[in-house]
Design a protein around this motif. Structure first.
Motif, short mmCIF file in Angstrom:
data_model
loop_
_atom_site.label_atom_id
_atom_site.label_comp_id
_atom_site.label_asym_id
_atom_site.label_seq_id
_atom_site.Cartn_x
_atom_site.Cartn_y
_atom_site.Cartn_z
N ILE A 194 4.04 7.37 9.86
CA ILE A 194 2.61 7.16 9.65
C ILE A 194 1.93 6.85 10.98
N TYR A 197 3.13 9.91 1.56
CA TYR A 197 2.89 8.47 1.61
C TYR A 197 1.47 8.13 1.18
N ARG A 198 1.31 6.93 0.66
CA ARG A 198 -0.01 6.41 0.32
C ARG A 198 -0.30 5.22 1.21
N PHE A 199 -1.37 5.29 1.96
CA PHE A 199 -1.71 4.18 2.85
C PHE A 199 -3.22 4.19 3.07
N ALA A 211 1.71 10.05 13.09
CA ALA A 211 0.68 10.96 12.58
C ALA A 211 -0.71 10.43 12.87
N SER A 232 0.82 -1.21 0.00
CA SER A 232 0.00 0.00 0.00
C SER A 232 0.86 1.26 0.00
N ILE A 233 2.13 1.14 0.34
CA ILE A 233 2.98 2.32 0.32
C ILE A 233 3.48 2.56 -1.10
N SER A 234 3.34 3.79 -1.54
CA SER A 234 3.76 4.11 -2.90
C SER A 234 5.26 3.96 -3.04
N TRP A 277 3.50 15.84 6.24
CA TRP A 277 4.48 15.05 5.48
C TRP A 277 3.88 13.69 5.09
N VAL A 278 3.30 13.03 6.08
CA VAL A 278 2.72 11.70 5.85
C VAL A 278 1.57 11.78 4.85
N LEU A 279 0.72 12.80 4.98
CA LEU A 279 -0.44 12.91 4.10
C LEU A 279 -0.02 13.24 2.66
#
Lengths: 298, 289
Positions: free
Chosen positions: A23, B100-102, A26, A3-5, B95-97
């Motif tokens: 992640i 990254y894609r999750f 956050a 799922s991580i790009s 940064w995370v938003l």
């Protein structure tokens, strides 16, 4: 992991464990401060069952609070919307001295504490204020207006007009500050072209400007409305806190909470939370529409 | 030939931009100034004229009273700490938003606006319940003797909540526009990821981070609705300035409330100037890089 790009190339990407740590940090922060409060509202509201929940919402006092909240928003939002359009037109389509000062002044209500926003209206319209209700007000400022208000027993502070005025103050910049940057970025050429093709002023506005700014306008109106309905501090100062008369939804929540009717307070709060969630969905929708159309114009 | 001077005049006028093609300048600017004056400027001026009725010693006695000083200390201290926490976590969240894609990213992104959209009274009663000693979060702290709701810690929690979106929303567009080439250049020059972050990325997002911090701080200073529920509002201990102003009002001490309001208004105006200054600096900074 999938799922991580992985579109970033290796030297400009963090190690996997750093990514997951960030992640996690956050999401943990957001869960603690956003998701748990959201869940709390609904859990508390439904803690005595659906029957009690509906009963709390059907209370006549809740209904009168809903009506007053909608009334205040129904007056404040269109007025601030008109102002926003006028201000954005003047600022984006013309050059004049003091423009930066004007833009700063428009933003002013954002930086004023809600309590102070209410207080200044008390100082103007309150009993000892400039337009005070007593004949011997300390500083009659506009004697004829004071006389008129006295003669017709128009109450502003601790009454509905005060609530509307305070709502207008706190939501004052919303539409203008959304429209000004969008209209400034779009420039004047399209309107000037419409004028040279013979369109009148209103025609230019309705058929050229408005279609260009409609999503930004909607965005501003959505935010303005959310704040208008949710304002608490400013209306708390100018409201008489009379149940069924000068209680907005947020003030109604305060009274229920302070009287230890926790479940009822959260039932009404869940209504406003639902409104907030709808606002967020609409805002995201308007944002997407706006970025798809308005920004593709150039 | 006879038309030439007239034509020349038109060209000159448009050239000098004195001739306005678009209509409505006087009407829209007039209405803007009228409405601004009526709704914002005249009422704000009332605060200053009311405060001017006090003599200096009277004014000073109110704004430098022990109760007021304790309230400033709590308001500024808690707002500063809350803005600091928001700057730190806001940078990570943004940064995370952006990078990254999750699963759940879009939902989280949308939820960041919750403190903006939720009425402060709702935030207040919710946070007070959540962080109370029997609340979902508060009960984990209670065994250690840490009480959050109804203490200064509660004020800090509420101010962190309402300031949360500012840093994230200011940083997101900056990070989205950030050119990966710069990071690649750093990598080719031998910088590792951490060095790239604090020597390249952090300096470039610093102005936006500072703007977000200042916005969150300014908002927290004026906050009333959420704090009044989660704090016990005891003078000298857990009372913030807006709550102190409110209690003066409830005692019909308008002069006292106004004097404190004027102090806060002047501070807010100064903060607004600082924020505009940072943004102007950001504009130049951006243009240069």
């Amino acid at each position: 992991m999938a799922s991580i790009s992985t579109s970033c190339r290796a030297p400009t990407a963090e190690p996997a464990w750093v990514r997951w740590l960030l992640i996690l940090a956050a999401m943990g922060f957001l869960a603690l401060f956003l998701v748990l409060p959201l869940a709390t509202v609904f859990a508390q509201a439904l803690s005595k069952g659906v029957g009690y929940y509906l009963q709390a919402l059907m209370d006549p006092m809740t209904w009168s609070a809903i009506k007053l909240t909608f009334l205040a928003a129904a007056i404040a939002v269109p007025l601030n919307c008109l102002f926003g359009l006028a201000a954005a037109w003047a600022i984006s389509k013309f050059d004049f001295a003091g423009k930066n000062l004007l833009v700063t002044l428009i933003d002013l209500p954002f930086s004023v504490s809600p309590v102070i926003s209410g207080l200044v209206y008390v100082l103007v319209f309150g009993a000892q204020g400039w337009l005070g209700l007593y004949q011997n007000a300390e500083h009659p400022w506009l004697p004829w207006l004071q006389h008129f208000l006295n003669a017709h027993d128009v109450r502003i502070i601790f009454a509905v007009p005060g609530i509307v005025l305070a709502t207008m103050f706190v939501t004052f910049p919303f539409v203008a500050r959304e429209l000004i940057p969008v209209m400034q970025a779009q420039g004047r050429m399209e309107e000037e072209a419409a004028r040279t093709l013979g369109a009148g002023g209103w025609q230019t506005f309705w058929r050229v400007t408005l279609p260009n700014i409609k999503w930004a306008l909607l965005y501003g109106v959505i935010l303005c409305n959310a704040r208008a309905m949710g304002e608490f501090g400013a209306v708390s100062v100018v409201s008489g806190h009379i149940r069924g008369k000068t209680n907005t939804l947020t003030l109604h929540i305060e009274i229920l909470y302070n009287e230890y009717h926790l479940t009822a307070a959260f039932a009404v709060a869940s209504l406003m939370t639902f409104l907030a969630l709808v606002t967020i969905v609409l805002k995201n929708w308007a944002e997407r529409q706006g970025s798809a159309r308005e920004r593709s114009a150039f | 030939m006879a038309y030439a001077p007239a034509l020349q005049l038109v060209v000159m006028k448009t050239g000098a931009k004195t001739f306005r093609v678009l209509p409505g300048f006087r009407f829209t600017l007039g209405y803007t100034l009228f409405y601004l004056g009526l709704v914002v400027l005249i009422p704000l001026a009332a605060a200053f004229t009311k405060a001017a009725e006090l003599t200096w010693p009277q004014f000073w006695k109110i704004v430098a009273s022990p109760m007021a000083l304790a309230a400033y200390r709590l308001s500024f201290g808690a707002s500063f700490l809350a803005a600091l926490v928001n700057a730190f976590f806001g940078l990570i969240v943004a940064w995370v938003l952006v990078r990254y894609r999750f699963p759940g990213r879009k939902l989280m992104d949308a939820l960041v606006d919750l403190p903006f959209a939720l009425p402060t009274a709702v935030s207040g009663i919710t946070l007070a319940t959540l962080y109370a000693q029997n609340g979902w979060i508060g009960k984990w702290f209670a065994p250690f003797g840490i009480q959050i709701s109804y203490t200064r810690l509660g004020v800090f929690v509420a101010l962190t909540f309402i300031g949360l979106p500012f840093v994230v929303r200011t940083l997101q567009p900056v990070l989205e526009d950030f050119e990966v080439e710069i990071e690649e250049a750093a990598a080719t020059l031998g910088a590792n990821r951490w060095k790239t972050f604090y020597r390249v990325i952090l300096p470039m997002v610093a102005p936006a981070l500072l703007t977000g911090f200042a916005l969150a701080f300014a908002r927290a200073l004026g906050e009333y609705g959420s704090v009044v529920f989660i704090s016990s509002n005891i003078p000298l201990k857990t009372q913030i300035v807006p709550v102190l102003i409110m209690s003066r009002l409830q005692q019909f001490d308008y002069a006292g409330a106004t004097a404190l309001a004027v102090v806060m208004l002047v501070i807010s105006f100064l903060l607004l100037l600082v924020i505009n200054g940072i943004q102007a600096w950001r504009g130049r900074h951006h243009a240069r890089t």
